[in-house]
Design a protein around this motif. Structure first.
Motif, mmCIF file in Angstrom:
data_model
loop_
_atom_site.group_PDB
_atom_site.id
_atom_site.type_symbol
_atom_site.label_atom_id
_atom_site.label_comp_id
_atom_site.label_asym_id
_atom_site.label_seq_id
_atom_site.Cartn_x
_atom_site.Cartn_y
_atom_site.Cartn_z
ATOM 1 N N ILE A 1 36.535 71.493 30.515
ATOM 2 C CA ILE A 1 37.055 71.088 31.824
ATOM 3 C C ILE A 1 38.478 70.521 31.711
ATOM 4 O O ILE A 1 39.389 71.024 32.377
ATOM 5 C CB ILE A 1 36.073 70.124 32.529
ATOM 6 N N PRO A 2 38.732 69.507 30.861
ATOM 7 C CA PRO A 2 40.129 69.038 30.764
ATOM 8 C C PRO A 2 41.071 70.082 30.167
ATOM 9 O O PRO A 2 42.244 70.154 30.543
ATOM 10 C CB PRO A 2 40.040 67.797 29.860
ATOM 11 N N PHE A 3 40.559 70.918 29.257
ATOM 12 C CA PHE A 3 41.415 71.925 28.624
ATOM 13 C C PHE A 3 41.965 72.907 29.653
ATOM 14 O O PHE A 3 43.156 73.208 29.678
ATOM 15 C CB PHE A 3 40.625 72.672 27.548
ATOM 16 N N VAL A 4 41.085 73.382 30.521
ATOM 17 C CA VAL A 4 41.515 74.374 31.505
ATOM 18 C C VAL A 4 42.253 73.719 32.675
ATOM 19 O O VAL A 4 43.280 74.207 33.125
ATOM 20 C CB VAL A 4 40.297 75.187 32.035
ATOM 21 N N MET A 5 41.743 72.582 33.127
ATOM 22 C CA MET A 5 42.294 72.007 34.362
ATOM 23 C C MET A 5 43.606 71.263 34.165
ATOM 24 O O MET A 5 44.467 71.275 35.046
ATOM 25 C CB MET A 5 41.264 71.090 35.020
ATOM 26 N N THR A 6 43.772 70.600 33.031
ATOM 27 C CA THR A 6 45.008 69.808 32.846
ATOM 28 C C THR A 6 45.629 69.960 31.462
ATOM 29 O O THR A 6 46.699 69.413 31.215
ATOM 30 C CB THR A 6 44.719 68.304 33.039
ATOM 31 N N ALA A 7 44.954 70.650 30.558
ATOM 32 C CA ALA A 7 45.404 70.769 29.163
ATOM 33 C C ALA A 7 45.625 69.379 28.546
ATOM 34 O O ALA A 7 46.467 69.212 27.672
ATOM 35 C CB ALA A 7 46.661 71.621 29.070
ATOM 36 N N GLY A 8 44.878 68.416 29.040
ATOM 37 C CA GLY A 8 44.981 67.064 28.476
ATOM 38 C C GLY A 8 46.093 66.237 29.103
ATOM 39 O O GLY A 8 46.245 65.063 28.785
ATOM 40 N N GLY A 9 46.865 66.836 29.988
ATOM 41 C CA GLY A 9 48.025 66.154 30.550
ATOM 42 C C GLY A 9 47.716 65.396 31.809
ATOM 43 O O GLY A 9 46.562 65.396 32.259
ATOM 44 N N PRO A 10 48.688 64.761 32.426
ATOM 45 C CA PRO A 10 50.076 64.690 31.944
ATOM 46 C C PRO A 10 50.193 63.807 30.695
ATOM 47 O O PRO A 10 49.538 62.773 30.635
ATOM 48 C CB PRO A 10 50.805 64.046 33.118
ATOM 49 N N GLY A 11 51.005 64.236 29.766
ATOM 50 C CA GLY A 11 51.067 63.554 28.469
ATOM 51 C C GLY A 11 49.701 63.684 27.810
ATOM 52 O O GLY A 11 49.184 64.787 27.660
ATOM 53 N N TYR A 12 49.123 62.554 27.462
ATOM 54 C CA TYR A 12 47.759 62.554 26.916
ATOM 55 C C TYR A 12 46.804 61.864 27.885
ATOM 56 O O TYR A 12 45.734 61.422 27.500
ATOM 57 C CB TYR A 12 47.741 61.837 25.562
#
Lengths: 454, 296
Positions: free
Chosen positions: B232-243
């Protein structure tokens, strides 16, 4: 008895599976200079006759445009007209990020494809797994390959010459009363005027489209601007030799201050961190954004989403401070096709590379894509949209970009310096660029000391 | 030994041999190798690596981005933990005689069987700042003041992602609870009713203790899921903004593949295994020792 036999077979299969991964790792064989390498280590010229070569080659790619062209034009069939005994298996990987992940794992498992692609920033990483192609005709005819040689070995033949452009809508510029900028100050000013002009009626408008949710779309700024600022395509490698490359007054410091000033001025729209590259490209194509910085490959994506591109223009990103400074423009070899040392059919793989860059295939391919040719024997006129940038900038100075060698990569990994993420972080609340650069300096010096890099 | 007994033993031996070998090949051997790699500086593609003792472990503890990521995991953990109570209530409701219960059961379970990546993509468009469906809904309801940068505001992004995770996994927990509730012998419940137990007392003193094994499993699954959340975080935000929305697993993968540090990434993988066990033991002690007073 039959059951016993089946059980024994199953057991053997499982045991074999378990121990496959335990085999010793074969040391990558040394790259060779020209031709191909035999088991004894001698160099040989590629076989003269196509029928002498046989085997199956795996050709791993990530590029959608290349994949479409290969499928539409029966690449395998055409290749087999000359080399009937060589099979080609094209392996399409989702995107380049996935590609590098897959290649890293396959390198460690001695299972790299026969023919693989590299970017400027991965050549150093895979250099021990690539055969030297300096003796090939493809290399001789390529205008960029020799420039990216590592230890005098050409490890890949760039498929295209990659230029970076700023795409813009001419009619939108005209309506807002702005002209094409030629300095960084003008670029910032133009973006602000566009944002003010169109943003007042359209809250979703972006003067500059940049899909920072994906992070990588800031590369024209975060990756290339340090090299453009310094006029040094080897900027990353130069940094590897410094203890405090991010110190005030350094080229990367100046470049990132400029980017930070631009990004935080509101010209990226209301929420650039919430949009990915596909979304902002679509919005640009439908004129919900006025400017989009991308490589030449981006033109195909814009064309796909726009109804009419007659008003689409390009210029080069003006990073210079004044008109008296040189107008630096990035050029780089892109998609370096190389033959891996894991290939069991290196002769056939080299023959494939030669064929790919020959009259039989390359001219049609390069005319299909919007990118520029990297082959001197197959020059290509630029697409009229891309050629506009050259007309607007007759005094450009080409900076041949290098993605960074061993030392830079080692320090980058040690310090976890991720320039693309840093660009996205600039848009977050409370981000302090000076503190971030200062922290990077400390990490950089510590990493150099730890890795004993002089 | 009779022929039949010998054959039985042979059958048991072979039946055990296959899963044990599979376990050794695909679980034990990789786990041991992972542990070995956590003491090396392997970059993921070089043929050799150096043994660097505890350097990776020291580096891991000093990495503030990693611990920020772990803090984000805590958001998933706490939200899912509180939702377990709601899930239990739903399970009890759906197990009772409810009109169109089958339809509700299907609807509840549906998100779990849809591909996680597809769900993440769908929700990233749902929460998109431009032409996003959620903002359009708020606008239609004249609630414009509630519109936020759902995927880029550091203060709320983890809650948005945790909501998507809830949407996806709650149905799975409900179905598990329902299966456990349906396995409770009817006579026990009827006896409690005859003794005058009301719905709450039935739930608290009969149903919960009877399905405690399943509750334990769901609690463990929550820890494991929360610490290993990735798609879910990988696709939706790629871990961003920042971390800001990075998770422990996301950061581990970035360490391995972006920064070519498989040694350190292995250390993180070992750490996550240890954390899952430690948190489970603590949670178990708290729930059984303090809340349930060891009532099963």
């Amino acid at each position: 008895m039959k059951r016993k036999l089946i059980a024994a077979l199953l057991t053997c299969t499982l045991a074999a599976t378990a121990f496959i991964g335990c085999g010793s790792k074969e040391k990558p064989s040394a790259p060779v200079n020209g031709g191909t390498q035999t088991e004894s280590g001698e160099n040989t010229e590629p076989a003269a006759s196509g029928e002498d070569l046989s085997g199956t080659l795996t050709f791993a790619i990530w590029d959608n445009n290349l994949n479409d062209f290969i499928e539409q034009n029966d690449m395998v069939g055409k290749f087999q007209e000359k080399y009937p005994n060589i099979e080609i298996e094209v392996e399409k990987i989702k995107d380049d990020s996935e590609y590098w992940n897959a290649m890293k794992m396959r390198a460690s498992a001695n299972q790299l494809p026969d023919v693989m692609f590299n970017k400027t920033f991965t050549l150093a990483r895979f250099k021990d797994y690539l055969v030297d192609l300096s003796g090939t005709q493809a290399c001789a005819n390529n205008e960029l390959a020799a420039g990216y040689a590592i230890d005098e070995k050409v490890l890949g033949i760039p498929m295209t010459s990659g230029y970076e452009y700023v795409f813009y809508w001419k009619d939108m510029f005209e309506e807002a009363g702005v002209t094409v900028p030629t300095t960084w100050g003008e670029f910032e000013e133009t973006a602000k005027k566009l944002q003010d002009y169109y943003g007042k009626d359209n809250p979703d408008f972006m003067a500059i489209a940049c899909g920072l949710k994906d992070e990588w779309p800031d590369y024209p700024y975060m990756e290339f601007m340090p090299a453009l600022e310094s006029g040094n395509g080897q900027n990353w490698n130069t940094m590897a030799g410094q203890d405090a490359p991010f110190a005030e007054g350094s080229d990367i410091y100046k470049a990132y201050q400029k980017v930070n000033s631009l990004f935080t001025s509101g010209v990226l729209g209301k929420d650039p961190l919430g949009l990915g590259n596909d979304q902002v490209t679509s919005l640009f194509a439908t004129k919900n954004a006025a400017i989009l910085a991308l490589g030449d490959w981006g033109l195909q994506n814009i064309q796909g989403g726009a109804e009419d591109i007659s008003q689409l223009g390009t210029f080069y990103l003006p990073t210079r401070n004044s008109e008296s400074d040189p107008y630096n423009v990035i050029v780089q070899g892109d998609s370096f096709m190389g033959v891996t040392t894991h290939s069991k059919n290196q002769d056939a793989a080299v023959a494939f590379v030669e064929w790919f860059y020959s009259d039989a295939w390359y001219p049609d391919y390069i005319n299909y894509v919007t990118s520029a040719s990297s082959m001197t024997n197959f020059p290509k006129d630029k697409d009229p949209v891309l050629a506009e940038a050259d007309e607007l900038c007759p005094d450009k100075v080409l900076i041949m970009y290098d993605g960074g060698g061993d030392d830079f990569t080692a320090i980058q990994n040690e310090t976890t310096f991720d320039y693309k993420k840093l660009g996205a972080q600039m848009m977050t609340d409370g981000f302090d660029l000076n503190a971030a650069l200062s922290e990077l300096n400390e990490k950089w010096a510590a990493a150099r000391a730890k890795l004993k890099i002089q | 030994m009779s022929k039949l007994s010998k054959k039985r033993k042979q059958f048991i031996f072979i039946s055990l041999l296959v899963p044990v070998l599979l376990l050794i090949a695909f679980v034990v051997f990789p786990a041991v190798d992972l542990f070995r790699m956590s003491f090396t500086d392997w970059d993921g593609y070089s043929p050799s690596s150096n043994f660097i003792w505890l350097e990776n472990y020291a580096a891991m503890f000093k990495n503030k981005d990693l611990w920020l990521s772990l803090k984000n995991n805590a958001v998933y953990f706490v939200i899912h933990l509180f939702m377990i109570l709601v899930e239990l209530a739903f399970a009890v409701l759906l197990t009772s005689k409810l009109r169109a219960a089958k339809f509700y059961k299907t609807m509840v379970f549906m998100p779990y069987i849809i591909n996680g990546v597809a769900i993440s993509y769908a929700f990233s468009y749902f929460f998109s700042p431009v032409n996003g469906a959620f903002n359009s809904i708020l606008e239609a309801l004249h609630m414009e003041s509630f519109i936020r940068n759902w995927l880029s505001d550091e203060k709320i992004v983890n809650f948005v992602l945790a909501f998507v995770s809830l949407w996806r996994f709650s149905g799975y927990h409900i179905i598990l609870f329902m299966a456990a509730l349906q396995s409770i012998p009817q006579d026990v419940e009827e006896a409690a009713r005859v003794d005058g137990a009301n719905a709450w007392q039935l739930f608290r003193y009969v149903q919960i203790p009877a399905i405690m094994l399943m509750v334990d499993f769901v609690l463990f699954d929550n820890i494991r899921g929360a610490l290993q959340v990735f798609d879910i975080p990988f696709v939706m935000t790629a871990g961003g903004p920042g971390y800001a929305s990075s998770t422990f697993t996301l950061y581990t993968i970035k360490t391995a593949f972006t920064f070519s540090n498989f040694g350190l990434a292995s250390t993180m993988a070992v750490a996550i295994m240890v954390m899952i066990v430690v948190i489970y033991v603590i949670q178990n002690k708290l729930i059984h020792g303090l809340i349930l007073k060891d009532r099963r």
